[in-house]
Design a protein around this motif. Structure first.
Motif, PDB file in Angstrom:
ATOM      1  N   VAL A 160       2.187  -9.580  -7.906  1.00 21.85           N
ATOM      2  CA  VAL A 160       2.655  -9.274  -6.551  1.00 21.85           C
ATOM      3  C   VAL A 160       3.756  -8.215  -6.556  1.00 21.85           C
ATOM      4  CG1 VAL A 160       1.939 -11.483  -5.589  1.00 21.85           C
ATOM      5  CG2 VAL A 160       4.201 -11.294  -6.637  1.00 21.85           C
ATOM      6  N   VAL A 161       4.549  -8.139  -7.630  1.00 22.90           N
ATOM      7  CA  VAL A 161       5.574  -7.095  -7.714  1.00 22.90           C
ATOM      8  C   VAL A 161       4.926  -5.719  -7.795  1.00 22.90           C
ATOM      9  CG1 VAL A 161       7.375  -6.108  -9.180  1.00 22.90           C
ATOM     10  CG2 VAL A 161       7.399  -8.552  -8.669  1.00 22.90           C
ATOM     11  N   VAL A 162       3.901  -5.585  -8.634  1.00 25.07           N
ATOM     12  CA  VAL A 162       3.181  -4.311  -8.723  1.00 25.07           C
ATOM     13  C   VAL A 162       2.517  -3.991  -7.382  1.00 25.07           C
ATOM     14  CG1 VAL A 162       1.267  -3.097  -9.835  1.00 25.07           C
ATOM     15  CG2 VAL A 162       2.824  -4.488 -11.210  1.00 25.07           C
ATOM     16  N   GLY A 163       1.958  -4.999  -6.721  1.00 22.02           N
ATOM     17  CA  GLY A 163       1.364  -4.784  -5.399  1.00 22.02           C
ATOM     18  C   GLY A 163       2.386  -4.316  -4.381  1.00 22.02           C
ATOM     19  N   LEU A 164       3.600  -4.892  -4.427  1.00 22.58           N
ATOM     20  CA  LEU A 164       4.648  -4.475  -3.498  1.00 22.58           C
ATOM     21  C   LEU A 164       5.066  -3.028  -3.757  1.00 22.58           C
ATOM     22  CD1 LEU A 164       6.652  -5.133  -1.260  1.00 22.58           C
ATOM     23  CD2 LEU A 164       8.215  -6.032  -3.005  1.00 22.58           C
ATOM     24  N   ILE A 165       5.202  -2.663  -5.033  1.00 29.82           N
ATOM     25  CA  ILE A 165       5.536  -1.272  -5.373  1.00 29.82           C
ATOM     26  C   ILE A 165       4.462  -0.326  -4.846  1.00 29.82           C
ATOM     27  CG2 ILE A 165       5.855   0.338  -7.286  1.00 29.82           C
ATOM     28  CD1 ILE A 165       7.055  -1.997  -8.879  1.00 29.82           C
ATOM     29  N   TYR A 166       3.213  -0.718  -4.980  1.00 31.06           N
ATOM     30  CA  TYR A 166       2.104   0.089  -4.464  1.00 31.06           C
ATOM     31  C   TYR A 166       2.228   0.272  -2.945  1.00 31.06           C
ATOM     32  CZ  TYR A 166      -2.680   1.215  -3.033  1.00 31.06           C
ATOM     33  OH  TYR A 166      -3.790   1.787  -2.455  1.00 31.06           O
ATOM     34  N   CYS A 167       2.501  -0.822  -2.222  1.00 30.70           N
ATOM     35  CA  CYS A 167       2.624  -0.749  -0.759  1.00 30.70           C
ATOM     36  C   CYS A 167       3.773   0.168  -0.347  1.00 30.70           C
ATOM     37  CB  CYS A 167       2.836  -2.141  -0.183  1.00 30.70           C
ATOM     38  SG  CYS A 167       1.401  -3.232  -0.288  1.00 30.70           S
ATOM     39  N   VAL A 168       4.913   0.039  -1.029  1.00 32.42           N
ATOM     40  CA  VAL A 168       6.071   0.875  -0.709  1.00 32.42           C
ATOM     41  C   VAL A 168       5.766   2.347  -0.986  1.00 32.42           C
ATOM     42  CG1 VAL A 168       8.462   1.395  -1.339  1.00 32.42           C
ATOM     43  CG2 VAL A 168       7.730  -0.984  -1.063  1.00 32.42           C
ATOM     44  N   ALA A 169       5.105   2.622  -2.113  1.00 34.49           N
ATOM     45  CA  ALA A 169       4.776   4.011  -2.461  1.00 34.49           C
ATOM     46  C   ALA A 169       3.819   4.618  -1.442  1.00 34.49           C
ATOM     47  CB  ALA A 169       4.175   4.064  -3.865  1.00 34.49           C
ATOM     48  N   VAL A 291      -1.240 -18.776  13.652  1.00 32.13           N
ATOM     49  CA  VAL A 291      -0.247 -17.711  13.846  1.00 32.13           C
ATOM     50  C   VAL A 291      -0.897 -16.345  13.937  1.00 32.13           C
ATOM     51  CG1 VAL A 291       1.468 -19.054  12.598  1.00 32.13           C
ATOM     52  CG2 VAL A 291       0.134 -17.360  11.357  1.00 32.13           C
ATOM     53  N   MET A 292      -2.227 -16.304  14.076  1.00 34.27           N
ATOM     54  CA  MET A 292      -2.923 -15.017  14.120  1.00 34.27           C
ATOM     55  C   MET A 292      -2.403 -14.177  15.273  1.00 34.27           C
ATOM     56  SD  MET A 292      -5.187 -13.380  12.388  1.00 34.27           S
ATOM     57  CE  MET A 292      -6.096 -14.691  11.568  1.00 34.27           C
ATOM     58  N   THR A 293      -2.051 -12.943  14.988  1.00 36.83           N
ATOM     59  CA  THR A 293      -1.528 -12.040  15.993  1.00 36.83           C
ATOM     60  C   THR A 293      -2.432 -10.838  16.148  1.00 36.83           C
ATOM     61  OG1 THR A 293       0.296 -10.579  16.584  1.00 36.83           O
ATOM     62  CG2 THR A 293      -0.043 -10.981  14.239  1.00 36.83           C
ATOM     63  N   LYS A 294      -2.573 -10.362  17.375  1.00 39.53           N
ATOM     64  CA  LYS A 294      -3.407  -9.192  17.649  1.00 39.53           C
ATOM     65  C   LYS A 294      -2.600  -7.901  17.554  1.00 39.53           C
ATOM     66  CE  LYS A 294      -7.104 -11.598  18.644  1.00 39.53           C
ATOM     67  NZ  LYS A 294      -8.303 -11.560  17.797  1.00 39.53           N
ATOM     68  N   THR A 295      -1.279  -8.013  17.418  1.00 42.37           N
ATOM     69  CA  THR A 295      -0.435  -6.829  17.428  1.00 42.37           C
ATOM     70  C   THR A 295      -0.194  -6.249  16.040  1.00 42.37           C
ATOM     71  OG1 THR A 295       1.588  -8.172  17.303  1.00 42.37           O
ATOM     72  CG2 THR A 295       0.732  -7.677  19.494  1.00 42.37           C
ATOM     73  N   LEU A 296      -0.639  -6.937  14.991  1.00 47.19           N
ATOM     74  CA  LEU A 296      -0.402  -6.484  13.622  1.00 47.19           C
ATOM     75  C   LEU A 296      -1.734  -6.406  12.889  1.00 47.19           C
ATOM     76  CD1 LEU A 296       2.130  -5.776  11.930  1.00 47.19           C
ATOM     77  CD2 LEU A 296       2.045  -8.079  10.993  1.00 47.19           C
ATOM     78  N   ALA A 297      -2.019  -5.259  12.323  1.00 41.02           N
ATOM     79  CA  ALA A 297      -3.289  -5.058  11.619  1.00 41.02           C
ATOM     80  C   ALA A 297      -3.360  -5.954  10.391  1.00 41.02           C
ATOM     81  CB  ALA A 297      -3.442  -3.595  11.220  1.00 41.02           C
ATOM     82  N   SER A 298      -4.585  -6.288   9.998  1.00 38.89           N
ATOM     83  CA  SER A 298      -4.763  -7.185   8.852  1.00 38.89           C
ATOM     84  C   SER A 298      -4.231  -6.570   7.559  1.00 38.89           C
ATOM     85  CB  SER A 298      -6.242  -7.534   8.698  1.00 38.89           C
ATOM     86  OG  SER A 298      -6.709  -8.222   9.827  1.00 38.89           O
ATOM     87  N   THR A 299      -4.351  -5.245   7.424  1.00 36.82           N
ATOM     88  CA  THR A 299      -3.805  -4.581   6.238  1.00 36.82           C
ATOM     89  C   THR A 299      -2.295  -4.771   6.174  1.00 36.82           C
ATOM     90  OG1 THR A 299      -5.545  -2.925   6.374  1.00 36.82           O
ATOM     91  CG2 THR A 299      -3.654  -2.397   5.004  1.00 36.82           C
ATOM     92  N   SER A 300      -1.646  -4.680   7.323  1.00 33.71           N
ATOM     93  CA  SER A 300      -0.203  -4.884   7.384  1.00 33.71           C
ATOM     94  C   SER A 300       0.155  -6.330   7.083  1.00 33.71           C
ATOM     95  CB  SER A 300       0.323  -4.481   8.763  1.00 33.71           C
ATOM     96  OG  SER A 300       0.020  -3.139   9.050  1.00 33.71           O
ATOM     97  N   VAL A 301      -0.663  -7.261   7.580  1.00 36.09           N
ATOM     98  CA  VAL A 301      -0.425  -8.675   7.283  1.00 36.09           C
ATOM     99  C   VAL A 301      -0.474  -8.910   5.779  1.00 36.09           C
ATOM    100  CG1 VAL A 301      -1.373 -11.004   7.535  1.00 36.09           C
ATOM    101  CG2 VAL A 301      -1.275  -9.482   9.506  1.00 36.09           C
ATOM    102  N   TYR A 302      -1.441  -8.291   5.112  1.00 40.28           N
ATOM    103  CA  TYR A 302      -1.555  -8.461   3.660  1.00 40.28           C
ATOM    104  C   TYR A 302      -0.366  -7.850   2.934  1.00 40.28           C
ATOM    105  CZ  TYR A 302      -3.381  -8.125  -1.070  1.00 40.28           C
ATOM    106  OH  TYR A 302      -3.525  -8.217  -2.427  1.00 40.28           O
ATOM    107  N   ALA A 303       0.126  -6.700   3.414  1.00 41.03           N
ATOM    108  CA  ALA A 303       1.292  -6.067   2.790  1.00 41.03           C
ATOM    109  C   ALA A 303       2.530  -6.947   2.927  1.00 41.03           C
ATOM    110  CB  ALA A 303       1.534  -4.695   3.412  1.00 41.03           C
ATOM    111  N   TYR A 304       2.742  -7.495   4.117  1.00 41.41           N
ATOM    112  CA  TYR A 304       3.905  -8.379   4.308  1.00 41.41           C
ATOM    113  C   TYR A 304       3.729  -9.699   3.560  1.00 41.41           C
ATOM    114  CZ  TYR A 304       6.186  -5.342   7.679  1.00 41.41           C
ATOM    115  OH  TYR A 304       6.837  -4.290   8.270  1.00 41.41           O
ATOM    116  N   THR A 305       2.482 -10.155   3.415  1.00 41.64           N
ATOM    117  CA  THR A 305       2.224 -11.340   2.590  1.00 41.64           C
ATOM    118  C   THR A 305       2.626 -11.082   1.144  1.00 41.64           C
ATOM    119  OG1 THR A 305       0.400 -12.056   4.024  1.00 41.64           O
ATOM    120  CG2 THR A 305       0.415 -12.892   1.763  1.00 41.64           C
TER     121      THR A 305
END
Length: 432
Positions: A160-169, A291-305
């Protein structure tokens, strides 16, 4: 009926409809502008309406006398009938373009090679192939790391750390929609906290199982995940699952039991942690519905996860493995070398993040049931690729049990498709 001011109706008794006259006028190439009087507007509508004219129609021999009479009434010579349609060709081309499906930029690029008709299918199959390839690569590399670096809490954190670095980059390079998207509010972050926490704990539990037993057994046990979803949906959401879907769980449970009993590498640590992974992922699925929200894309949900998973995994790795981490790293480097050690850790983290991302991309392009079937095929590919890669010996009982469990998962997906998803349970009568 169309009437001409200077001609008696009886002379045109054979023309019984606008369609027949419009088709003949189109075939003859006549223009309504030449007609005198207000009737020309009526004829123009009939002659130019695409629904009423035949672009490639040729006049029948029986129609030629009538057309000659028409030309005579209009003051035209009885010249041969024109065969070219009067509708401009650009209109035809535009209509053909409108009939083509809308393609996204990637599909448009692929269409230059494959053609527009199969571009969408080609891109979807490409996503599925990449999803499978990355997932298989992740499982094989992950298990290889555990053979010389048996620290599943730490390895889970690296994922997950490598995934977070990828998202930030990716976000920093300007591709926000492929990462966090936007800054979430405090309320949105809190709503994601529960499902993301279960995702992190389920990920750790799965890696504890991968480190303890063969990949084939872990993935066979994980076919029980629908059973946990059914139970938790009933307890938390009050949703009742259709009976055929519940019956499909029986072969899954029987197959898992057979495979576990016949697995040569079986131990309770690997089995129970795989079951714990099913439980936590079941909570993740159920809480995500709430908690499903229509205002946040699923890709963004995965990044914040991924971000929340890092917050949870780092302290747990330090608590459970921090004391032995330095010595364990030195021992691993002594076995395989520093270059391979660090390359494997970074590579397995990228594979983990990317295979999840392509799984999401596939889900966007297919139905949930089709995605579930793809998951079944994916487990088959992972199990048998791991058996071949590591030279694992499967007993006949374990092989049969694995096949039964996978087939039961397919039956569950089909039952969900035919009989619908879970519905609200009927409340008990008062006083019951």
């Amino acid at each position: 009926e169309i009437e001409f001011d200077s001609v008696r109706d009886s002379e045109y008794k054979t023309l019984n409809s606008v369609q027949s006259l419009g088709a003949m006028l189109s075939a003859s190439g006549m223009r309504a502008a030449a007609l005198p009087g207000p009737s020309s507007q009526k004829l123009t509508a009939a002659a130019t309406n695409p629904a009423l004219r035949s672009l490639n129609a040729q006049p029948k021999p029986s129609q030629l006398p009538l057309l000659r009479e028409h030309n005579h009434l209009l003051g035209r010579p009885s010249s041969p009938v024109a065969t070219k349609p009067s509708l401009p060709s650009r209109v035809i081309v535009r209509a053909a373009e409108d009939a083509q499906p809308q393609l996204d930029p990637l599909e448009s690029a692929v269409a230059k090679v494959t053609g527009p008709k199969i571009a969408t299918v080609t891109v979807t199959l490409g996503y599925v192939v990449l999803w499978y390839a990355l997932n298989i690569g992740f499982n094989l590399l992950n298990k290889s790391i555990f053979k010389y670096f048996p620290f599943p809490w730490t390895v889970s954190t690296v994922h997950v750390v490598v995934g977070l670095i990828y998202c930030v980059a990716v976000y920093a390079m300007g591709f926000k929609s492929a990462s966090f998207g936007r800054v979430v509010s405090k309320q949105e972050f809190n709503s994601l906290l529960g499902p993301a926490s279960m995702h992190a704990l389920g990920h750790i539990a799965a890696n504890l199982s991968f480190a303890a037993v063969a990949i084939s057994l872990t993935h066979t046990v994980k076919t029980l995940e629908p059973a946990f979803n059914v139970l938790l949906s009933r307890l938390i959401l009050g949703e009742a699952t259709p009976l055929p879907a519940m019956l499909a769980l029986i072969p899954i449970m029987a197959g898992v039991g057979m495979a576990s009993a016949g697995e040569l590498s079986f131990n309770w640590t690997g089995f129970l942690t795989a079951m714990a992974s099913n439980l936590t992922f079941g909570f993740r699925a159920v809480w995500s519905k709430r908690v499903m929200t229509k205002t946040l894309a699923s890709t963004s949900v995965y990044a914040y996860t991924t971000l929340i998973s890092v917050i949870i995994c780092v302290p747990l790795a330090l608590i459970f493995e921090g004391g032995a981490l330095v010595e364990g790293s030195k021992a691993a480097i002594a076995k395989v070398g520093a270059t391979r050690f660090w390359t494997d850790l970074v590579g397995v983290g990228l594979l983990y993040h990317l295979y999840n991302q392509f799984a999401f991309n596939t889900l966007q392009r297919v139905s949930p049931v089709s995605h579930g079937v793809c998951n079944v095929v994916k487990r088959v590919a992972i199990i048998f690729s791991s058996v071949l890669f590591f030279g694992q010996v499967l007993s006949q009982q374990a092989l049969i049990g694995t096949c039964i469990a996978i087939f039961g998962t397919y039956l569950y997906s089909e039952a969900a498709r035919r009989y619908g998803t879970a519905k609200k349970a009927t409340p008990p009568p008062k006083g019951a």
